[in-house]
Design an enzyme around this catalytic site. Structure first.
Site, PDB file in Angstrom:
ATOM      1  N   ASP A  27       1.205  -1.235  -0.263  1.00  0.00           N
ATOM      2  CA  ASP A  27      -0.188  -0.244   0.171  1.00  0.00           C
ATOM      3  C   ASP A  27       0.726   1.239  -0.197  1.00  0.00           C
ATOM      4  O   ASP A  27       1.859   1.355   0.310  1.00  0.00           O
ATOM      5  CB  ASP A  27      -0.858   0.182   1.768  1.00  0.00           C
ATOM      6  CG  ASP A  27      -2.058   0.866   1.627  1.00  0.00           C
ATOM      7  OD1 ASP A  27      -2.636   1.297  -0.383  1.00  0.00           O
ATOM      8  OD2 ASP A  27      -2.357   1.153   2.014  1.00  0.00           O
ATOM      9  N   ASN A  29       1.513   3.291  -2.566  1.00  0.00           N
ATOM     10  CA  ASN A  29       1.780   3.376  -4.567  1.00  0.00           C
ATOM     11  C   ASN A  29       1.149   4.660  -4.880  1.00  0.00           C
ATOM     12  O   ASN A  29       2.241   5.660  -4.984  1.00  0.00           O
ATOM     13  CB  ASN A  29       1.283   2.422  -5.314  1.00  0.00           C
ATOM     14  CG  ASN A  29       1.924   1.245  -5.267  1.00  0.00           C
ATOM     15  OD1 ASN A  29       2.722   1.183  -4.551  1.00  0.00           O
ATOM     16  ND2 ASN A  29       1.176  -0.121  -5.841  1.00  0.00           N
ATOM     17  N   GLY A  30       0.302   4.892  -4.776  1.00  0.00           N
ATOM     18  CA  GLY A  30      -0.167   6.443  -4.926  1.00  0.00           C
ATOM     19  C   GLY A  30      -0.037   7.780  -4.344  1.00  0.00           C
ATOM     20  O   GLY A  30       0.145   8.322  -4.952  1.00  0.00           O
ATOM     21  N   TRP A  32       3.238   8.006  -2.824  1.00  0.00           N
ATOM     22  CA  TRP A  32       4.669   7.820  -3.624  1.00  0.00           C
ATOM     23  C   TRP A  32       4.873   8.796  -4.086  1.00  0.00           C
ATOM     24  O   TRP A  32       5.366   9.305  -4.735  1.00  0.00           O
ATOM     25  CB  TRP A  32       4.914   5.948  -3.689  1.00  0.00           C
ATOM     26  CG  TRP A  32       6.406   6.650  -3.609  1.00  0.00           C
ATOM     27  CD1 TRP A  32       7.523   6.208  -3.757  1.00  0.00           C
ATOM     28  CD2 TRP A  32       7.214   6.484  -5.217  1.00  0.00           C
ATOM     29  NE1 TRP A  32       8.566   5.668  -3.553  1.00  0.00           N
ATOM     30  CE2 TRP A  32       8.307   6.166  -5.122  1.00  0.00           C
ATOM     31  CE3 TRP A  32       6.033   6.451  -6.687  1.00  0.00           C
ATOM     32  CZ2 TRP A  32       8.882   6.353  -6.111  1.00  0.00           C
ATOM     33  CZ3 TRP A  32       7.220   7.263  -7.140  1.00  0.00           C
ATOM     34  CH2 TRP A  32       8.463   6.641  -7.369  1.00  0.00           C
ATOM     35  N   SER A  72      -7.639  -6.187  -4.729  1.00  0.00           N
ATOM     36  CA  SER A  72      -8.459  -6.378  -3.656  1.00  0.00           C
ATOM     37  C   SER A  72     -10.224  -5.837  -4.518  1.00  0.00           C
ATOM     38  O   SER A  72     -10.235  -5.687  -5.707  1.00  0.00           O
ATOM     39  CB  SER A  72      -8.663  -5.263  -2.281  1.00  0.00           C
ATOM     40  OG  SER A  72      -9.207  -4.443  -2.876  1.00  0.00           O
ATOM     41  N   THR A  73     -10.810  -6.443  -3.694  1.00  0.00           N
ATOM     42  CA  THR A  73     -12.258  -7.742  -4.452  1.00  0.00           C
ATOM     43  C   THR A  73     -13.073  -5.548  -4.455  1.00  0.00           C
ATOM     44  O   THR A  73     -13.965  -5.417  -5.381  1.00  0.00           O
ATOM     45  CB  THR A  73     -13.208  -7.891  -4.055  1.00  0.00           C
ATOM     46  OG1 THR A  73     -12.732  -7.687  -2.870  1.00  0.00           O
ATOM     47  CG2 THR A  73     -13.272  -9.644  -4.114  1.00  0.00           C
ATOM     48  N   ASN A  75     -10.883  -3.258  -5.640  1.00  0.00           N
ATOM     49  CA  ASN A  75     -10.155  -1.904  -5.811  1.00  0.00           C
ATOM     50  C   ASN A  75     -11.330  -2.004  -7.422  1.00  0.00           C
ATOM     51  O   ASN A  75     -10.734  -0.640  -8.141  1.00  0.00           O
ATOM     52  CB  ASN A  75      -8.749  -1.982  -6.190  1.00  0.00           C
ATOM     53  CG  ASN A  75      -7.543  -1.369  -4.792  1.00  0.00           C
ATOM     54  OD1 ASN A  75      -7.483  -2.777  -4.544  1.00  0.00           O
ATOM     55  ND2 ASN A  75      -8.471  -1.164  -4.476  1.00  0.00           N
ATOM     56  N   ARG A  78     -12.236   2.157  -8.417  1.00  0.00           N
ATOM     57  CA  ARG A  78     -11.585   2.985  -8.625  1.00  0.00           C
ATOM     58  C   ARG A  78     -11.641   3.499 -10.379  1.00  0.00           C
ATOM     59  O   ARG A  78     -12.210   3.068 -10.606  1.00  0.00           O
ATOM     60  CB  ARG A  78      -9.789   2.376  -8.388  1.00  0.00           C
ATOM     61  CG  ARG A  78      -9.561   1.791  -7.120  1.00  0.00           C
ATOM     62  CD  ARG A  78      -7.874   2.026  -7.201  1.00  0.00           C
ATOM     63  NE  ARG A  78      -7.418   1.602  -5.297  1.00  0.00           N
ATOM     64  CZ  ARG A  78      -6.528   1.892  -4.993  1.00  0.00           C
ATOM     65  NH1 ARG A  78      -5.416   2.442  -5.316  1.00  0.00           N
ATOM     66  NH2 ARG A  78      -6.578   1.497  -4.078  1.00  0.00           N
ATOM     67  N   ARG A 201      -5.169  -0.938   9.045  1.00  0.00           N
ATOM     68  CA  ARG A 201      -5.822  -2.412   9.185  1.00  0.00           C
ATOM     69  C   ARG A 201      -5.977  -3.051   7.942  1.00  0.00           C
ATOM     70  O   ARG A 201      -5.485  -2.691   7.196  1.00  0.00           O
ATOM     71  CB  ARG A 201      -7.159  -1.314   8.826  1.00  0.00           C
ATOM     72  CG  ARG A 201      -7.298  -0.219   7.249  1.00  0.00           C
ATOM     73  CD  ARG A 201      -8.482   0.545   7.014  1.00  0.00           C
ATOM     74  NE  ARG A 201      -7.910   1.159   5.932  1.00  0.00           N
ATOM     75  CZ  ARG A 201      -7.875   3.102   5.368  1.00  0.00           C
ATOM     76  NH1 ARG A 201      -8.117   3.292   6.821  1.00  0.00           N
ATOM     77  NH2 ARG A 201      -7.338   3.536   5.156  1.00  0.00           N
ATOM     78  N   GLU A 214       0.776 -11.635  13.670  1.00  0.00           N
ATOM     79  CA  GLU A 214       1.335 -10.871  13.946  1.00  0.00           C
ATOM     80  C   GLU A 214       1.408  -9.640  13.433  1.00  0.00           C
ATOM     81  O   GLU A 214       1.608  -9.671  11.950  1.00  0.00           O
ATOM     82  CB  GLU A 214       2.747 -11.198  14.516  1.00  0.00           C
ATOM     83  CG  GLU A 214       2.745 -11.647  15.635  1.00  0.00           C
ATOM     84  CD  GLU A 214       2.056 -11.466  16.484  1.00  0.00           C
ATOM     85  OE1 GLU A 214       2.208 -10.270  17.576  1.00  0.00           O
ATOM     86  OE2 GLU A 214       1.955 -12.846  17.942  1.00  0.00           O
TER      87      GLU A 214
HETATM   88  C1  IPE Z   1      -5.558  -2.479   0.343  1.00  0.00           C
HETATM   89  O1  IPE Z   1      -5.305  -1.125   0.441  1.00  0.00           O
HETATM   90  C2  IPE Z   1      -5.381  -3.664  -1.629  1.00  0.00           C
HETATM   91  C3  IPE Z   1      -4.310  -3.709  -1.697  1.00  0.00           C
HETATM   92  C4  IPE Z   1      -3.201  -3.257  -0.856  1.00  0.00           C
HETATM   93  C5  IPE Z   1      -4.404  -4.534  -2.850  1.00  0.00           C
HETATM   94  P1  IPE Z   1      -6.352  -0.410  -0.404  1.00  0.00           P
HETATM   95  O2  IPE Z   1      -5.516   0.666  -0.641  1.00  0.00           O
HETATM   96  O3  IPE Z   1      -7.217  -0.835  -1.302  1.00  0.00           O
HETATM   97  O4  IPE Z   1      -6.991  -0.396   1.524  1.00  0.00           O
HETATM   98  P2  IPE Z   1      -8.049   1.234   1.864  1.00  0.00           P
HETATM   99  O5  IPE Z   1      -8.406   1.613   0.802  1.00  0.00           O
HETATM  100  O6  IPE Z   1      -6.577   2.159   2.663  1.00  0.00           O
HETATM  101  O7  IPE Z   1      -7.948   0.605   3.034  1.00  0.00           O
HETATM  102  C1  IPE Z   2      -1.606   0.335  -3.880  1.00  0.00           C
HETATM  103  O1  IPE Z   2      -1.251   1.635  -3.646  1.00  0.00           O
HETATM  104  C2  IPE Z   2      -2.149  -0.725  -4.796  1.00  0.00           C
HETATM  105  C3  IPE Z   2      -3.087  -1.050  -5.069  1.00  0.00           C
HETATM  106  C4  IPE Z   2      -3.950  -0.548  -4.000  1.00  0.00           C
HETATM  107  C5  IPE Z   2      -3.752  -1.586  -5.856  1.00  0.00           C
HETATM  108  P1  IPE Z   2      -2.302   2.330  -3.762  1.00  0.00           P
HETATM  109  O2  IPE Z   2      -3.183   2.608  -5.328  1.00  0.00           O
HETATM  110  O3  IPE Z   2      -3.720   2.063  -2.334  1.00  0.00           O
HETATM  111  O4  IPE Z   2      -1.371   3.904  -3.235  1.00  0.00           O
HETATM  112  P2  IPE Z   2      -2.970   4.796  -1.905  1.00  0.00           P
HETATM  113  O5  IPE Z   2      -3.059   4.004  -0.786  1.00  0.00           O
HETATM  114  O6  IPE Z   2      -3.547   5.642  -2.820  1.00  0.00           O
HETATM  115  O7  IPE Z   2      -1.551   6.077  -1.396  1.00  0.00           O
HETATM  116 MG    MG Z   3      -3.897   2.421  -0.738  1.00  0.00          MG
END
Ligand code: IPE
Ligand code: IPE
Ligand code: MG
Length: 247
Positions: A27, A29-30, A32, A72-73, A75, A78, A201, A214
């Site tokens: 988690d 990437n966005g 970053w 995730s289911t 995602n 987006r 979470r 853990e």
């Molecule tokens: C959890 O990250 C799913 C994956 C890493 C694939 P999300 O970014 O989708 O989770 P939330 O929305 O912050 O709970």
């Molecule tokens: C995790 O990074 C990648 C996926 C859930 C596919 P995010 O895309 O959720 O990155 P943030 O949480 O927006 O920084």
């Molecule tokens: Mg995320």
């Protein structure tokens, strides 16, 4: 929340307990990408590169099962552009994974409902699974279109089908029996779950399996998460006392 390690305060890698099964929620990437004023897709690309680095590292230190949450289911909700960018990235990386992980003796499995992906991506997924089926090293579970709740619904349905077919009776359902209907059937439960990005979470990851896992959270975005940070998670894990309800 955990920050970067203080040097010299904890034992060296050699003295660490290596968990048999590690789960990672990739988690951040966005965020970053946002920090660098880049499009979110650039963050996903950096995250995918890091996925290869950390997977190789986990295999090197002796982790037996590694489960990586990639999509995730939830995602799918987006923006369409981000979802389609991720699908393109999965195709590219699966092709590379074919070469990469084969050399490392890693067996790749997919957990989640892959029927929702394009026929091309599904074919690639099957190719990777088949090509690595005979590998004897670390098992890498890639969670794609995975959700813990969806997995439990699927398990309940499959068990009900077996009851309907006369192969099972309702009284046969136990914790062990239900586990056999999950994607992770036959694998040990995760010992350690790592979540970078600062969120604390599960986001629907391995709900059943993580009952006694853990948790270690890092205030580091996934593309910045280094093998050193993985070591830090192992150090923290090694200092935890697991009681499983006992005293
Ligand atoms: C959890 O990250 C799913 C994956 C890493 C694939 P999300 O970014 O989708 O989770 P939330 O929305 O912050 O709970
Ligand atoms: C995790 O990074 C990648 C996926 C859930 C596919 P995010 O895309 O959720 O990155 P943030 O949480 O927006 O920084
Ligand atoms: Mg995320």
């Amino acid at each position: 929340m955990l920050f970067r390690k203080k040097k010299g305060t904890l034992p060296k890698t050699e003295e660490l307990k290596i968990p048999a099964h590690v789960g990672i929620i990739m988690d951040g990437n966005g965020r970053w990408a946002k920090q660098r004023r880049l499009p979110r897709s650039a963050g996903h690309k950096a995250g995918a590169n890091n996925f290869r680095t950390i997977t190789r590292y986990a295999s090197k230190v002796g982790v037996k099962y590694l489960t990586i949450y990639a999509f995730s289911t939830e995602n799918w909700s987006r923006p369409a552009e981000e979802v389609s960018g991720l699908m393109t990235l999965f195709k590219e990386y699966l092709e590379e994974a074919l070469r990469d992980f084969m050399e490392e003796n890693i067996r790749v499995r997919f957990i989640g409902d892959i029927s929702a992906f394009s026929p091309e991506l599904q074919a690639l997924i099957h190719e990777v699974e088949e090509a690595s089926a005979g590998k004897t090293g670390m098992v890498l579970n890639l969670a794609m279109n995975y959700g813990g709740r969806a997995e439990l619904v699927r398990a309940a349905r499959r068990f009900a089908e077996d009851v309907k077919a006369g192969e099972k009776a309702p009284a046969d359902l136990s914790e062990e029996e239900l586990s056999r209907y999950l994607y992770t059937a036959g694998q040990p439960d995760p010992d350690l779950i790592i979540r970078p990005s600062g969120e604390q979470r599960l986001s629907n990851f391995l709900l059943w399996q993580s009952a006694y896992a853990e948790f270690v959270y890092f205030d580091i975005l996934w593309p910045d998460f280094r093998p050193d940070d993985f070591d830090e998670a192992l150090r923290i894990y090694s200092h935890r006392q697991r009681r499983f309800g006992n005293v």
